[in-house]
Scaffold this motif. Structure first.
Motif, PDB file in Angstrom:
ATOM      1  N   UNK A 156       2.533 -25.121 -76.098  1.00 53.49           N
ATOM      2  CA  UNK A 156       2.467 -26.307 -76.963  1.00 53.49           C
ATOM      3  C   UNK A 156       2.819 -27.550 -76.160  1.00 53.49           C
ATOM      4  N   UNK A 157       1.918 -28.513 -76.154  1.00 55.35           N
ATOM      5  CA  UNK A 157       2.117 -29.748 -75.402  1.00 55.35           C
ATOM      6  C   UNK A 157       2.890 -30.783 -76.199  1.00 55.35           C
ATOM      7  N   UNK A 158       2.797 -32.025 -75.760  1.00 53.27           N
ATOM      8  CA  UNK A 158       3.591 -33.071 -76.412  1.00 53.27           C
ATOM      9  C   UNK A 158       2.717 -34.067 -77.169  1.00 53.27           C
ATOM     10  N   UNK A 159       1.507 -33.639 -77.541  1.00 51.87           N
ATOM     11  CA  UNK A 159       0.662 -34.480 -78.380  1.00 51.87           C
ATOM     12  C   UNK A 159       1.290 -34.634 -79.772  1.00 51.87           C
ATOM     13  N   UNK A 160       0.641 -35.388 -80.649  1.00 53.34           N
ATOM     14  CA  UNK A 160       1.124 -35.479 -82.026  1.00 53.34           C
ATOM     15  C   UNK A 160       0.952 -34.112 -82.697  1.00 53.34           C
ATOM     16  N   UNK A 161       2.036 -33.611 -83.259  1.00 56.12           N
ATOM     17  CA  UNK A 161       2.021 -32.233 -83.759  1.00 56.12           C
ATOM     18  C   UNK A 161       1.057 -32.063 -84.940  1.00 56.12           C
ATOM     19  N   UNK A 162       0.839 -33.134 -85.691  1.00 59.45           N
ATOM     20  CA  UNK A 162      -0.096 -33.004 -86.828  1.00 59.45           C
ATOM     21  C   UNK A 162      -1.514 -32.764 -86.329  1.00 59.45           C
ATOM     22  N   UNK A 163      -1.869 -33.395 -85.237  1.00 56.17           N
ATOM     23  CA  UNK A 163      -3.196 -33.148 -84.650  1.00 56.17           C
ATOM     24  C   UNK A 163      -3.309 -31.715 -84.144  1.00 56.17           C
ATOM     25  N   UNK A 164      -2.236 -31.219 -83.562  1.00 57.13           N
ATOM     26  CA  UNK A 164      -2.248 -29.845 -83.045  1.00 57.13           C
ATOM     27  C   UNK A 164      -2.398 -28.844 -84.190  1.00 57.13           C
ATOM     28  N   UNK A 165      -1.659 -29.066 -85.265  1.00 52.57           N
ATOM     29  CA  UNK A 165      -1.732 -28.142 -86.411  1.00 52.57           C
ATOM     30  C   UNK A 165      -3.126 -28.214 -87.050  1.00 52.57           C
ATOM     31  N   UNK A 166      -3.689 -29.415 -87.134  1.00 51.47           N
ATOM     32  CA  UNK A 166      -5.039 -29.548 -87.709  1.00 51.47           C
ATOM     33  C   UNK A 166      -6.047 -28.769 -86.856  1.00 51.47           C
ATOM     34  N   UNK A 167      -5.860 -28.796 -85.543  1.00 52.88           N
ATOM     35  CA  UNK A 167      -6.755 -28.072 -84.637  1.00 52.88           C
ATOM     36  C   UNK A 167      -6.647 -26.555 -84.874  1.00 52.88           C
ATOM     37  N   UNK A 168      -5.423 -26.073 -84.979  1.00 50.27           N
ATOM     38  CA  UNK A 168      -5.203 -24.632 -85.229  1.00 50.27           C
ATOM     39  C   UNK A 168      -5.783 -24.258 -86.588  1.00 50.27           C
ATOM     40  N   UNK A 169      -5.548 -25.136 -87.547  1.00 51.90           N
ATOM     41  CA  UNK A 169      -6.013 -24.879 -88.905  1.00 51.90           C
ATOM     42  C   UNK A 169      -7.533 -24.701 -88.940  1.00 51.90           C
ATOM     43  N   UNK A 170      -8.257 -25.584 -88.246  1.00 56.09           N
ATOM     44  CA  UNK A 170      -9.718 -25.469 -88.316  1.00 56.09           C
ATOM     45  C   UNK A 170     -10.210 -24.275 -87.491  1.00 56.09           C
ATOM     46  N   UNK A 171      -9.480 -23.916 -86.445  1.00 52.86           N
ATOM     47  CA  UNK A 171      -9.864 -22.717 -85.685  1.00 52.86           C
ATOM     48  C   UNK A 171      -9.642 -21.455 -86.521  1.00 52.86           C
ATOM     49  N   UNK A 172      -8.593 -21.446 -87.314  1.00 55.29           N
ATOM     50  CA  UNK A 172      -8.348 -20.282 -88.189  1.00 55.29           C
ATOM     51  C   UNK A 172      -9.446 -20.177 -89.255  1.00 55.29           C
ATOM     52  N   UNK A 173      -9.938 -21.333 -89.664  1.00 58.85           N
ATOM     53  CA  UNK A 173     -11.038 -21.320 -90.630  1.00 58.85           C
ATOM     54  C   UNK A 173     -12.278 -20.684 -89.989  1.00 58.85           C
ATOM     55  N   UNK A 174     -12.508 -21.010 -88.715  1.00 54.70           N
ATOM     56  CA  UNK A 174     -13.639 -20.413 -87.996  1.00 54.70           C
ATOM     57  C   UNK A 174     -13.460 -18.898 -87.881  1.00 54.70           C
ATOM     58  N   UNK A 175     -12.214 -18.440 -87.718  1.00 53.54           N
ATOM     59  CA  UNK A 175     -11.938 -16.997 -87.655  1.00 53.54           C
ATOM     60  C   UNK A 175     -12.344 -16.352 -88.983  1.00 53.54           C
ATOM     61  N   UNK A 176     -11.971 -16.994 -90.072  1.00 48.06           N
ATOM     62  CA  UNK A 176     -12.333 -16.459 -91.398  1.00 48.06           C
ATOM     63  C   UNK A 176     -13.840 -16.435 -91.590  1.00 48.06           C
ATOM     64  N   UNK A 177     -14.512 -17.503 -91.106  1.00 57.29           N
ATOM     65  CA  UNK A 177     -15.967 -17.613 -91.275  1.00 57.29           C
ATOM     66  C   UNK A 177     -16.683 -16.475 -90.547  1.00 57.29           C
ATOM     67  N   UNK A 178     -16.199 -16.110 -89.362  1.00 50.04           N
ATOM     68  CA  UNK A 178     -16.801 -15.010 -88.595  1.00 50.04           C
ATOM     69  C   UNK A 178     -16.758 -13.743 -89.433  1.00 50.04           C
ATOM     70  N   UNK A 179     -15.624 -13.505 -90.072  1.00 49.56           N
ATOM     71  CA  UNK A 179     -15.488 -12.280 -90.863  1.00 49.56           C
ATOM     72  C   UNK A 179     -16.362 -12.284 -92.093  1.00 49.56           C
ATOM     73  N   UNK A 180     -16.464 -13.448 -92.728  1.00 53.82           N
ATOM     74  CA  UNK A 180     -17.292 -13.546 -93.933  1.00 53.82           C
ATOM     75  C   UNK A 180     -18.746 -13.266 -93.567  1.00 53.82           C
ATOM     76  N   UNK A 181     -19.215 -13.873 -92.466  1.00 56.41           N
ATOM     77  CA  UNK A 181     -20.625 -13.693 -92.102  1.00 56.41           C
ATOM     78  C   UNK A 181     -20.882 -12.231 -91.744  1.00 56.41           C
ATOM     79  N   UNK A 182     -19.863 -11.561 -91.128  1.00 57.18           N
ATOM     80  CA  UNK A 182     -20.016 -10.137 -90.823  1.00 57.18           C
ATOM     81  C   UNK A 182     -20.108  -9.292 -92.091  1.00 57.18           C
ATOM     82  N   UNK A 183     -19.269  -9.667 -93.056  1.00 55.54           N
ATOM     83  CA  UNK A 183     -19.243  -8.919 -94.325  1.00 55.54           C
ATOM     84  C   UNK A 183     -20.597  -9.008 -95.028  1.00 55.54           C
ATOM     85  N   UNK A 184     -21.215 -10.212 -94.964  1.00 56.24           N
ATOM     86  CA  UNK A 184     -22.512 -10.418 -95.606  1.00 56.24           C
ATOM     87  C   UNK A 184     -23.582  -9.616 -94.871  1.00 56.24           C
ATOM     88  N   UNK A 185     -23.558  -9.685 -93.535  1.00 59.55           N
ATOM     89  CA  UNK A 185     -24.513  -8.930 -92.726  1.00 59.55           C
ATOM     90  C   UNK A 185     -24.289  -7.431 -92.955  1.00 59.55           C
TER      91      UNK A 185
END
Ligand SMILES: *Cc1c(COP(=O)(O)O)cnc(C)c1O
Length: 391
Positions: free
Chosen positions: A362-391
């Motif tokens: 963890x660097x010294x950037x603004x922590x809210x930006x870092x959390x937002x980045x993690x948050x959207x990456x976790x959303x991408x993780x969920x999306x991968x699973x959803x698309x697999x479930x549909x396929x």
């Protein structure tokens, strides 16, 4: 000197320069020094042996670790190599079983060839170290916290064992920096760093440092530093000195950002486990509070599978996907495929280094930006699973 840490970080070993009053130690970019006559020089003869920019760094790091002598090296590995040269053939070392991979490689593939013996045990229980001691044990080699599982060892307890056995306790303090952990106070006789990480702090140099409070050890390290010659150039010493000045403010920010991110991650159901010594749920939380002045900037977390970890690593934007750690910019790595690829799968499993594990620096950037980045990456993780479930 009775200065406190932050004052030492800026001033120790760094008087204004004599000729011009330059407040920064100049970069003495020279290999040699004009001498006055035979056997008559000003204390400076050849820059492998001694260089004023390097000396300033060595004095400063010795003060910061509370030691009497400091030594700068061209890399963390060459610092560790110089420390291992205290040993003689037949000497035995007890070392941790989940060390930095490069240190294990040095011990197992290089140093061992010269007749030194190593036993690797789990350092989380000091009794394991006691049980591994032999008549010829001369060194105990510890890392705390370990990478990437953040396991701690009790330096005071291990320091006691070292004292009773007449072995030197060596501590790789890279993950904590001298600002957050002072092993010499807890019974170590040698502390070392990859200054490439938090001490350098800006991902722009490779370096190593060694500090001791033992004159005999200091004499040997000085001898090998000069004889083997893995010294840093004056420019890198200057960069490192400059970095040390901001070490306390950087570490405070690394710690507070990491604490917030660890709390955010542990509240999130996408993750199986979150390893951060500052969490009350961390198994060694009490030891962390006792021996560390802060919990540091490294977190590891298990996303549950290789696929999910891969999706996460590909989706972060602000966190850069890269090896190394300790810089002002946040980095993310996947230990199994990067830093710990050479560790046999069985050992990885025992240590908890799973296919789904990711490590955050963890660097010294603004922590809210870092959390937002993690948050959207976790959303991408969920999306991968959803698309697999549909396929
Ligand atoms: C990076 C690292 C090293 C090696 O240091 P280099 O500067 O890369 O040679 C040693 N120990 C630890 C804990 C490290 O993270």
């Amino acid at each position: 000197m009775t200065w406190k840490f932050s004052t030492k970080a800026i001033h120790a070993g760094q008087e204004p320069e004599e000729v011009t009053g330059s407040v920064n130690v100049p970069i003495f970019q020279t290999s040699t020094y004009a001498q006055q006559g035979i056997g008559n020089h000003k204390g400076w003869d050849y820059s492998r042996s001694i260089n004023p920019t390097r000396t300033a760094l060595e004095v400063c790091i010795a003060e910061l670790e509370g030691g009497t002598s400091g030594f700068a090296f061209a890399s963390g590995m060459s610092a560790i190599d110089a420390v291992m040269r205290l040993l003689n053939p037949g000497d035995h070392v007890v070392a941790g079983d989940d060390m930095y991979g490069g240190s294990f490689r040095l011990f197992d593939k290089v140093i061992r060839r010269y007749g030194m013996e190593f036993t690797y045990v789990d350092f989380t229980e000091a009794d394991n170290i006691q049980a591994a001691l032999r008549e010829n044990t001369r060194m105990i080699y510890a890392e705390t916290p370990t990478n990437p599982m953040m396991k701690l060892c009790d330096l005071q307890a291990i320091g006691g064992i070292a004292r009773d056995t007449n072995a030197v306790l060596v501590v790789d303090n890279t993950f904590m920096s001298p600002y957050l952990q002072q092993p010499l106070d807890l019974g170590a006789s040698i502390v070392l760093h990859s200054s490439t990480k938090y001490i350098g702090g800006h991902s722009d140099l490779i370096g190593g440092l060694v500090v001791t409070n033992n004159d005999e050890v200091a004499e040997s390290i000085a001898f090998h530093q000069n004889s083997c010659g893995a010294v840093p150039g004056p420019f890198d010493c200057s960069l490192t000195l400059r970095s040390l000045k901001t070490l306390p403010v950087r570490m405070d920010r690394h710690c507070s950002n990491a604490m917030k991110i660890a709390e955010y991650l542990s509240d999130n159901h996408e993750l199986k486990t979150v390893n951060y010594p500052g969490l009350a749920s961390f198994p060694q939380y009490e030891l962390a509070k006792k021996q560390m002045g802060g919990f540091g900037g490294i977190i590891s977390a298990d996303l549950g599978s290789y696929k999910r970890a891969a999706a996460f690593c590909e989706s972060v934007k602000l966190f850069l996907f890269a090896e190394s750690l300790g810089g002002v910019e946040s980095l993310l790595c996947h230990p199994v495929s990067m830093t710990h690829g050479s560790v046999p799968p069985k050992v990885r499993q025992r240590l908890g280094i799973t296919d789904g594990l990711v490590r955050f620096s963890v660097g010294i950037e603004d922590v809210e930006d870092l959390i937002a980045d993690i948050d959207s990456a976790l959303e991408a993780v969920r999306a991968v699973e959803t698309s697999e479930a549909v396929a």
